[in-house]
Design an enzyme around this catalytic site. Sequence first.
Site, short mmCIF file in Angstrom:
data_model
loop_
_atom_site.label_atom_id
_atom_site.label_comp_id
_atom_site.label_asym_id
_atom_site.label_seq_id
_atom_site.Cartn_x
_atom_site.Cartn_y
_atom_site.Cartn_z
N HIS A 119 34.69 44.07 43.16
CA HIS A 119 34.99 45.26 44.19
C HIS A 119 34.39 44.81 45.49
O HIS A 119 33.17 44.52 45.59
CB HIS A 119 34.76 46.45 43.56
CG HIS A 119 34.93 47.59 44.66
ND1 HIS A 119 34.30 48.58 44.79
CD2 HIS A 119 36.23 47.68 45.20
CE1 HIS A 119 34.86 49.35 45.86
NE2 HIS A 119 35.97 48.90 45.99
CA CA Z 1 38.32 42.13 44.83
#
Ligand code: CA
Length: 392
Positions: free
Chosen positions: A182
């Site tokens: 992320h």
């Molecule tokens: Ca990513």
Amino acid sequence: QIEKNGIGRPKGYNVSWHSNPDIEKHHFGHAHPMKPWRLTLAKGLIMSYGMHAAMDTFVSRQATREELEDFHSDEYLDYLKTAKVAAPIDDIPVDFNLGGSDCPIFEGLFNYCSMYAGASIDAARKLCNNESDIAINWSGGLHHAKKAEASGFCYVNDIVLAILQLLRKHPRVLYIDIDVHHGDGVEEAFWSTDRVMTLSIHKYDGLNFFPGTGDLDRTGPDSEENPGAHHAVNVPLADGIDDEQYVWLFKTIVGMCVERFQPTAIVLQCGADSLAGDRLGRFNVQVQGHGSCVSYCKSLNIPLLLVGGGGYTPRNVARAWAHETSIAIGCDATLDPIIPMHTPYRQHFRYDTIFPTLEQILAGENRPNRNPDKKIREIIASVTEQLRFVNC
Ligand code: CA
Ligand code: VJV
Ligand code: ZN
């Protein structure tokens, strides 16, 4: 008939390539998964295909203290500059999350950080001045770094610094992150603005997989009064996603974001740990599928900044970024899949082709796809609903 600039490239379409061999020489320490020499491997491949002749090439410089201060705190930069090399004790980081085994303090650390940041800043400026249509810094893409904290192999957030440069000229910047992790640092930095939309596609299991954030319903600040509301797009996936699903999902979501947000510049973080067979990754994306994301962004005809990021199986990182460089300059269709004989470190590639289909299908076999089509459609429905609230 294409008008040429003298060295065989179409006139009026410029790609700038920002790199510096100094960056590649740094070592995170024995057995650390982040290996800056993967950049040497990628560069060797890019140059043995002769791609450098079709780009404006720049030797990147260190970002200045002032430039780094655009995002990072004074105290953190001071510490980063003076931190002494020491072996991590029981994996406990000291101040600013530095010195553990993820973010060790190694020889030349500050030089390394300011160099990769300088390259991303220069690349962004090329786009601002309309001197390039696509600017590339494979040494950047360090998306976890915070204002006053190192995180996940990232110390200085070159992406945030580059986007801040773009915002001087561009009203709206779309940030897209295809690293398997992320893109939390970039998301956090622009959490409260409607001038940057962040989109990260990543492995997410709610707890174990680093950094543990990026759930589908994390769409921005809760308050509708906050301009950043709805401007964070998160696409959490399970292990083993393949090219077909990934590329379809990428085009669908990016297409919708571009339509609603109307970005005037795009930054694409091309983390290569989303590839099949990555040492830390969990996906089954092939070099071709990864590259299709770059092709799609290029086809939008919006100024584009390409940065690197993760990628822990060096031969595959080099393949992907060389292929993506060929897409940027538009020679991908004519690229010989057989790696040129004179490629330095050619033995590293083990298989002699740039698209190692056989090898990667093998890696895919023991990584079953845990993403049912139904789940993918639910993600698209949820993002569609989110984007209804975005007006530009
Ligand atoms: Ca990513
Ligand atoms: O999962 C973590 C954090 C821990 C604490 C530190 N130990 C070493 C590992 C578990 C909770 N960190 C992740 C960080 C991933 C960063 C990804 C960066 C990017 O690709 O998104 C952008 C460039 C993690 N996963 C695997 C490791 N750390 C890891 C670190 C090592 C290692 C093996 C694995 C560090 C040193 C050595 N081996 C020798
Ligand atoms: Zn990563």
